[in-house]
Design a protein around this motif. Structure first.
Motif, PDB file in Angstrom:
ATOM      1  N   PHE A 254       0.841  -1.185   0.000  1.00 39.21           N
ATOM      2  CA  PHE A 254       0.000   0.000   0.000  1.00 39.21           C
ATOM      3  C   PHE A 254       0.881   1.241   0.000  1.00 39.21           C
ATOM      4  O   PHE A 254       1.889   1.314   0.710  1.00 39.21           O
ATOM      5  N   MET A 255       0.491   2.211  -0.828  1.00 39.07           N
ATOM      6  CA  MET A 255       1.276   3.432  -0.998  1.00 39.07           C
ATOM      7  C   MET A 255       0.414   4.643  -0.650  1.00 39.07           C
ATOM      8  O   MET A 255      -0.811   4.634  -0.845  1.00 39.07           O
ATOM      9  N   ILE A 256       1.056   5.710  -0.153  1.00 39.62           N
ATOM     10  CA  ILE A 256       0.354   6.960   0.123  1.00 39.62           C
ATOM     11  C   ILE A 256       1.145   8.124  -0.458  1.00 39.62           C
ATOM     12  O   ILE A 256       2.348   8.037  -0.678  1.00 39.62           O
ATOM     13  N   ARG A 257       0.434   9.214  -0.686  1.00 36.88           N
ATOM     14  CA  ARG A 257       1.092  10.479  -0.997  1.00 36.88           C
ATOM     15  C   ARG A 257       0.213  11.602  -0.479  1.00 36.88           C
ATOM     16  O   ARG A 257      -0.995  11.451  -0.314  1.00 36.88           O
ATOM     17  N   LYS A 258       0.849  12.732  -0.230  1.00 37.12           N
ATOM     18  CA  LYS A 258       0.151  13.854   0.384  1.00 37.12           C
ATOM     19  C   LYS A 258      -0.874  14.463  -0.568  1.00 37.12           C
ATOM     20  O   LYS A 258      -1.994  14.760  -0.177  1.00 37.12           O
ATOM     21  N   ALA A 265       4.889   6.941  -1.481  1.00 38.82           N
ATOM     22  CA  ALA A 265       5.759   6.344  -0.466  1.00 38.82           C
ATOM     23  C   ALA A 265       5.033   5.147   0.141  1.00 38.82           C
ATOM     24  O   ALA A 265       3.800   5.135   0.206  1.00 38.82           O
ATOM     25  N   PRO A 266       5.758   4.118   0.607  1.00 32.10           N
ATOM     26  CA  PRO A 266       5.117   2.969   1.253  1.00 32.10           C
ATOM     27  C   PRO A 266       4.309   3.421   2.464  1.00 32.10           C
ATOM     28  O   PRO A 266       4.844   4.085   3.355  1.00 32.10           O
ATOM     29  N   HIS A 306      10.799  -7.893   3.855  1.00 34.13           N
ATOM     30  CA  HIS A 306      11.601  -6.674   3.832  1.00 34.13           C
ATOM     31  C   HIS A 306      10.955  -5.539   3.046  1.00 34.13           C
ATOM     32  O   HIS A 306      11.408  -4.424   3.095  1.00 34.13           O
ATOM     33  N   LEU A 307       9.907  -5.840   2.306  1.00 33.07           N
ATOM     34  CA  LEU A 307       9.278  -4.793   1.529  1.00 33.07           C
ATOM     35  C   LEU A 307       7.762  -4.909   1.516  1.00 33.07           C
ATOM     36  O   LEU A 307       7.047  -4.014   1.933  1.00 33.07           O
ATOM     37  N   SER A 308       7.262  -6.037   1.062  1.00 34.02           N
ATOM     38  CA  SER A 308       5.837  -6.181   0.786  1.00 34.02           C
ATOM     39  C   SER A 308       5.004  -6.197   2.059  1.00 34.02           C
ATOM     40  O   SER A 308       5.419  -6.719   3.088  1.00 34.02           O
ATOM     41  N   ASP A 309       3.790  -5.627   1.972  1.00 33.73           N
ATOM     42  CA  ASP A 309       2.803  -5.814   3.027  1.00 33.73           C
ATOM     43  C   ASP A 309       2.233  -7.224   2.961  1.00 33.73           C
ATOM     44  O   ASP A 309       1.858  -7.800   3.982  1.00 33.73           O
ATOM     45  N   ALA A 310       2.141  -7.749   1.752  1.00 35.54           N
ATOM     46  CA  ALA A 310       1.640  -9.113   1.563  1.00 35.54           C
ATOM     47  C   ALA A 310       2.273  -9.687   0.304  1.00 35.54           C
ATOM     48  O   ALA A 310       2.557  -8.958  -0.656  1.00 35.54           O
TER      49      ALA A 310
END
Length: 338
Positions: A254-258, A265-266, A306-310
């Motif tokens: 999952f990614m977010i941005r302002k 960003a993660p 190390h990276l993925s949420d799933a």
């Protein structure tokens, strides 16, 4: 203990304490704990979401057998998640605001009405330059220097690279404390954060069969723009038959941005970074920098992901397996960090 206004003391002196529930109220710490709980609850919702939804891999091959594509279809993230994220930022921002007001009350000995009349809004200072910080200190001459020193450590001008010019355009380069304030203000007055799901190959795809040369292979890995229209994998070659593209595992993040101008960003890692820095910020004001570092939550966790949420993987028999990152927010609460 009497302390001269703005006098110099060792900021890690064991006698210089602002312990929640003792020298000041426990309200800021309750806010911090609520932010952890909200983040833990959001993470649990994500985990359940992955359990309820499974990736659909779409395969495409043109009639000439010169191009083959693989794409992944997953539902969009629930719309109310952005509200949960906003609540996390709200509690973090409010925790520091509450703490600063407690400091002003304690050392000025003003009534709340006098604070409002003489000082106006007493919010956690966010200074993006050294001169701005000096002006802030002049506004609060009654706050001891050892307290101001602890607050200064987490000011954006102490963290931000010199070459950056616009905090709004470089929001991920700000200190996390300032970023939480910025995200909170945007959530309340402008718009919530944007959330989307990124997917990518965890390892290169396998080609079963023989492809004639020359070939062109395009694959999406973790650094792919989440809204890119490029398929997860595309193989172009001269005409061929009996060729099959096989995916061993796909990662989801999952990614977010302002806002629409900001970089993606993660999501979970960004929230984690902000929460941990705020925990260090509050503990620094409470106990001093050295003790705050001793009480700090580990930034990284060796959880095998190390990276993925799933991650979804497939066995050679086609059985699907789901592996998810542990809920690090719940672990931090359980281990007594907040």
């Amino acid at each position: 203990m009497a302390v001269e206004p703005n006098s110099r003391h060792d900021s890690d002196d064991v006698k210089l304490l602002l312990r929640p529930g003792h020298e000041i109220t426990i309200t800021p710490q309750l806010r911090l704990r609520r932010a952890f709980k909200n983040a833990a609850s959001l993470f649990d919702e994500q985990s359940q979401w992955f359990l309820n939804h499974h990736p659909e891999i779409q395969r495409y091959s043109n009639s000439e057998g010169t191009e083959r594509r693989l794409s992944v279809i997953m539902p969009a993230a629930p719309e109310d998640w952005v509200l949960h994220i906003g609540e996390v930022f709200n509690h973090l921002s409010s925790a520091k605001d509450n703490l600063f007001l407690e400091i002003v009350r304690k050392f000025s000995e003003y009534s709340d009405s006098k604070i409002q009349k003489q000082l106006g809004g007493t919010y956690w200072p966010v200074c993006r330059s050294a001169p701005e910080w000096e002006k802030t200190k002049e506004m609060f001459p009654f706050i001891p220097a050892w307290v101001l020193d602890r607050i200064e450590v987490f000011q954006p001008f102490r963290d931000r690279p010199d070459e950056l010019t616009s905090p709004d355009d470089n929001w991920m380069s700000l200190g996390a404390s300032a970023w939480a304030r910025s995200m909170n203000n945007s959530d309340k007055h402008s718009e919530p954060v944007h959330v989307t799901l990124n997917h990518y190959l965890n390892e290169p795809l396998r080609v079963i069969g023989t492809l004639p040369n020359p070939i062109e292979v395009v694959q999406r890995f973790d650094d792919t723009e989440p809204l890119s229209e490029i398929p997860m994998a595309r193989v172009s070659s001269p005409p061929s038959k009996g060729v099959h593209l096989h995916v061993d595992s796909v990662g989801f993040l999952f990614m977010i941005r302002k806002n629409l101008k900001s970089q993606w960003a993660p999501m979970n890692q960004s929230i984690w970074n902000v929460i941990v820095e705020n925990q260090v910020t509050l503990n620094t004001v409470y106990y001093g920098h050295k003790t705050a570092l001793e009480r700090a939550i580990p930034w990284a966790h060796d959880d095998g992901v190390h990276l993925s949420d799933a991650t979804y993987s497939w066995t050679r028999r086609g059985k699907r397996r789901l592996h998810q990152r542990p809920n690090i927010f719940s672990a931090a609460i359980r281990d007594g960090y907040v």
